[in-house]
Design a protein around this motif. Structure first.
Motif, PDB file in Angstrom:
ATOM      1  N   LYS A 281      14.661   5.907   9.779  1.00 13.50           N
ATOM      2  CA  LYS A 281      13.928   5.665   8.537  1.00 13.50           C
ATOM      3  C   LYS A 281      14.901   5.773   7.375  1.00 13.50           C
ATOM      4  CE  LYS A 281       9.781   7.125   5.971  1.00 13.50           C
ATOM      5  NZ  LYS A 281       8.548   7.929   6.057  1.00 13.50           N
ATOM      6  N   LEU A 282      15.049   4.693   6.627  1.00  9.45           N
ATOM      7  CA  LEU A 282      15.953   4.622   5.479  1.00  9.45           C
ATOM      8  C   LEU A 282      15.144   4.732   4.192  1.00  9.45           C
ATOM      9  CD1 LEU A 282      18.720   4.000   4.123  1.00  9.45           C
ATOM     10  CD2 LEU A 282      18.201   1.560   4.440  1.00  9.45           C
ATOM     11  N   VAL A 283      15.518   5.692   3.332  1.00 12.23           N
ATOM     12  CA  VAL A 283      14.817   5.904   2.061  1.00 12.23           C
ATOM     13  C   VAL A 283      15.851   5.976   0.941  1.00 12.23           C
ATOM     14  CG1 VAL A 283      13.236   7.371   0.756  1.00 12.23           C
ATOM     15  CG2 VAL A 283      13.005   7.209   3.246  1.00 12.23           C
TER      16      VAL A 283
ATOM     17  N   LYS B 254       0.800  -1.233   0.000  1.00 12.04           N
ATOM     18  CA  LYS B 254       0.000   0.000   0.000  1.00 12.04           C
ATOM     19  C   LYS B 254       0.833   1.285   0.000  1.00 12.04           C
ATOM     20  CE  LYS B 254      -3.966  -2.133   2.319  1.00 12.04           C
ATOM     21  NZ  LYS B 254      -4.864  -2.096   3.508  1.00 12.04           N
ATOM     22  N   ASP B 255       2.101   1.203   0.426  1.00 13.57           N
ATOM     23  CA  ASP B 255       2.840   2.459   0.587  1.00 13.57           C
ATOM     24  C   ASP B 255       3.963   2.656  -0.422  1.00 13.57           C
ATOM     25  OD1 ASP B 255       4.303   0.388   1.807  1.00 13.57           O
ATOM     26  OD2 ASP B 255       5.312   1.763   3.173  1.00 13.57           O
TER      27      ASP B 255
ATOM     28  N   PRO C  59      15.176  -0.579   3.903  1.00 19.51           N
ATOM     29  CA  PRO C  59      14.568   0.688   3.464  1.00 19.51           C
ATOM     30  C   PRO C  59      13.074   0.726   3.745  1.00 19.51           C
ATOM     31  CG  PRO C  59      15.154  -0.676   1.572  1.00 19.51           C
ATOM     32  CD  PRO C  59      15.773  -1.319   2.774  1.00 19.51           C
ATOM     33  N   ASP C  60      12.622   1.866   4.239  1.00 14.21           N
ATOM     34  CA  ASP C  60      11.194   2.071   4.465  1.00 14.21           C
ATOM     35  C   ASP C  60      10.483   2.327   3.144  1.00 14.21           C
ATOM     36  OD1 ASP C  60       9.010   2.778   6.628  1.00 14.21           O
ATOM     37  OD2 ASP C  60       8.912   4.356   5.103  1.00 14.21           O
ATOM     38  N   ASN C  61      11.210   2.958   2.202  1.00  9.97           N
ATOM     39  CA  ASN C  61      10.619   3.222   0.892  1.00  9.97           C
ATOM     40  C   ASN C  61      11.724   3.400  -0.137  1.00  9.97           C
ATOM     41  OD1 ASN C  61       8.716   3.975  -1.204  1.00  9.97           O
ATOM     42  ND2 ASN C  61       7.353   4.666   0.440  1.00  9.97           N
TER      43      ASN C  61
END
Length: 694
Positions: free
Chosen positions: A295-297, A217-218, A325-327
């Motif tokens: 938070k890793l992006v 979903k994200d 990674p979060d995103n």
């Protein structure tokens, strides 16, 4: 492996893809990775977050020594040259890295070697003897970029051994159809060699749970869809070493002549760059890579999705100590004037060249690339749209509002902010609306919708313009000076809000605007931050002295844009000429055959178009022995008037023939130019008509 499940991160690690140092940076790189990542990092800093924005130059892999061979220099010369150019380009465009490192650095070699060694000692690799492509003449195994062939998926005939630049598919060199060595052009043979592989199939269940279930979903649909396709096709072991003499040596016995595969060592560059930054800033690098409240992006282009969403996470999981990674908000590709950007074909807008041709206009390009960002599908950059974005939005909306506010404040109050009187309902509505913009823009940024966020920024400028247009202080001042003070006070609050919320998108403009408003942090001013716009009733106080007006943006004229289009057209023509197939040599003739040709220098005396034709000119040519009529197909390259007096080479003993009813008594010798036009074969200096060419 550690999972990031926190709702409010304590710190952020933001990585931007490591650019490859075999060429400079172009607008596709900015649009795809670095501008969105910079907007995100700047926004997070403005909202008081602990941020490590990390990148660096990717300096290993086969393409570096390949380019070095072509240029006759060492690989170190290549990486030093382009690392310097790239780093300066990023700095010039306000890309606010906390650290920009390079993979040739000692700390990176140590970090990558340690990472490999731990995984090796933990039994996370599979050692295999496999068949690889080998160039016998060059006496070496062919690394991915030293092999070119037909892509097995899309049929593109110039695919590299690791990835197809046409369809983006990743594959092995041995999968190519009709492979050829890029070194010698020979068809390679197959030879056995030993390598270490990361068994991605072993991590398939983890990837299904983590990505396909956990991020359904994200994550952006283009990213999620590509990962889903890869996983559902079935994952196979992936080599993490290569037969090459340029890179990080494989740190195990019996690995002479082998280096870490560039796509194993490059993402570890994020970690080594963070280490470099942390050591300099007195921080603990592990907090930014190993703590659950981080938070890793990853910001990347779509061609790197498989490496950042499948391979690198599998490496992190196998290592065991790192967060995931979060995103990974990957963008699609940016095209240029309807064609795919190409470094090899010079079909690009290079950042260092842009700054030479558009000095001090970095924010215009940043804004245009953000407003047209290829967030969910490929998008197109055109110079006409660039001009429109500048003239119709930055100049006419943002710049116009600020200029009117500052000019009127200086005109009416000598640059001193007036004290407001009672606010009207319109004033209160406008001030309330201003307070909503940081949240609206922030939510878009946090969801990686940078196009949407940039348009919300422009909506704030539109609000200011509309307010001034509706309230008309230039008219009201003649009737009600007290009301005018209130109008200008409100307008100045909007201007101050713009100075803050424009910073992630337009950092140079933000600084310029803060200087105009005299709100640069210092002894007398506190720094305005993001939440101030929402929480404070007053952003800029009555009695505060602002500076004189200064244009934030300048109109870009048609001639400037036409020059860029002409530059691209010249590139296109040069590419067409370079790709033009040279006619093979004709059948060999004897010297006696050549002596039969009588070629003489003549001068064109008269020229006129042949009626009802586009290509033909009827010429009168003095060839020394006589004056004769010649019909020549040169009308699309020359007008009749411009060739009178032109000396030309003429085949004079060619048998006459009728062309469109006119008897032609010879042939003018011509050739093609790079732009597709015809050119005369003429003597370097004027000679007597009738002189023979031999």
């Amino acid at each position: 492996m550690k999972r990031n499940t926190m709702s409010a991160p304590k710190r952020y690690t933001i990585t931007a893809a490591l650019p490859y140092t075999n060429g400079p940076i172009h607008i596709g790189h900015l649009a795809g990775v670095y501008v969105p990542a910079d907007i995100y990092a700047r926004y997070l800093r403005l909202t008081g977050n602990d941020v490590a924005y990390i990148s660096g130059s990717d300096e290993h892999g086969a393409a570096i020594p390949m380019r070095a061979k072509k240029e006759g220099v060492s690989p170190q010369v290549i990486i030093d040259k382009y690392h310097t150019i790239i780093k300066k380009s990023f700095s010039d465009f306000g890309i606010s890295f906390d650290n920009y490192s390079r993979t040739s650095a000692k700390i990176h070699h140590e970090t990558a070697s340690e990472f490999f060694t731990k995984m090796y000692n933990d039994g996370e690799f599979v050692e295999e003897v496999s068949e690889q492509l080998y160039d016998a003449e060059a006496n070496q195994f062919l690394a991915d970029r030293f092999v070119v062939g037909t892509c097995p998926k899309c049929g593109f005939e110039e695919s590299y051994g690791d990835q197809c630049e046409s369809c983006g598919t990743s594959h092995n060199a041995t999968d190519l159809i009709n492979p050829k060595s890029a070194i010698t052009g020979n068809v390679p043979t197959i030879k056995e060699t030993k390598h270490w592989f990361l068994p991605l199939d072993k991590h398939e269940a983890f990837l299904r749970e983590w990505v396909l279930e956990g991020h359904k979903k994200d994550w952006k649909p283009n990213v999620y869809g590509q990962v889903k396709s890869w996983v559902e096709d079935g994952l196979r072991p992936r080599a993490v070493t290569r037969d090459l003499d340029w890179g990080i040596p494989v740190p195990v016995k019996d690995a002479a002549g082998k280096v870490l595969y560039v796509w194993f060592d490059a993402p570890i560059g994020y970690i080594s760059s963070t280490k470099e930054w942390a050591a300099r800033e007195g921080k603990n690098w592990e907090d930014y890579w190993k703590k659950d409240d981080t938070k890793l992006v990853h910001f990347i282009g779509k061609d790197n999705i498989v490496f950042h969403c499948i391979i690198f996470p599998s490496m992190l999981k196998a290592h065991g100590d790192y967060i995931l990674p979060d995103n990974v908000p990957a963008n699609e590709f940016l095209n240029l004037e309807g064609n795919k950007l190409s470094t090899s074909k010079n079909w690009a807008v290079w950042l260092h060249e842009y700054l030479e041709e558009f000095p001090n206009q970095q924010d215009v390009l940043r804004y245009t690339l953000t407003a047209n960002a290829p967030e969910s599908k490929d998008n197109d950059f055109t110079w006409k749209d660039f001009q429109t974005k500048n003239n119709s939005e930055l100049v006419a909306i943002f710049g116009n509002f600020i200029n009117r506010v500052v000019v009127l404040t200086n005109k009416y109050y000598n640059g001193i902010i007036p004290a407001p009187n009672d606010f009207s309902e319109i004033d209160e509505d406008v001030l309330a609306a201003v307070k909503e913009f940081p949240n609206t823009i922030g939510k878009s940024i946090e969801r990686y919708r940078f196009r949407e966020a940039s348009q919300e920024l422009m909506s704030l400028a539109r609000l200011g313009n509309k307010y001034l247009a509706d309230e008309e202080p230039w008219k009201v001042i003649k009737l009600d000076e007290q009301r005018t003070k209130t109008i200008m006070y409100v307008a100045l609050q909007i201007a101050a809000a713009l100075a803050v919320v424009s910073e992630p998108f337009l950092p140079f403009t933000s600084i310029k605007l803060k200087n105009i408003l005299n709100v640069i942090p210092g002894e007398t001013n506190e720094s305005l931050i993001w939440k101030d716009v929402t929480e404070k009733d007053v952003l800029i106080q009555e009695g505060h002295q602002i500076n004189k007006a200064e244009l934030l943006f300048s109109k870009i004229e048609d001639k400037t844009i036409d020059a860029q289009l002409e530059k691209l057209q010249a590139t296109k023509l040069a590419n067409e000429q370079a790709n033009k197939v040279v006619e093979p040599q004709k059948e060999t003739i004897d010297f006696e055959d050549f002596t039969k040709l009588d070629i003489r220098i003549g001068t064109i005396l008269e020229a006129e178009k042949v009626v009802k034709t586009k290509k033909l000119l009827k010429l009168k040519v003095d060839v020394g022995i006589d004056t004769r009529t010649i019909v020549s197909g040169i009308a699309e390259s020359f007008s009749p008037e411009e060739i009178i007096g032109q000396q030309v080479a003429v085949l004079v003993n060619l048998a006459p023939r009728k062309i469109r009813g006119v008897e032609s008594q010879g042939m003018i010798l011509m050739t093609d130019t790079p732009d597709g036009k015809l050119a005369f074969m003429e003597p370097e200096k004027a000679v007597k008509n009738g002189q023979q060419v031999s």
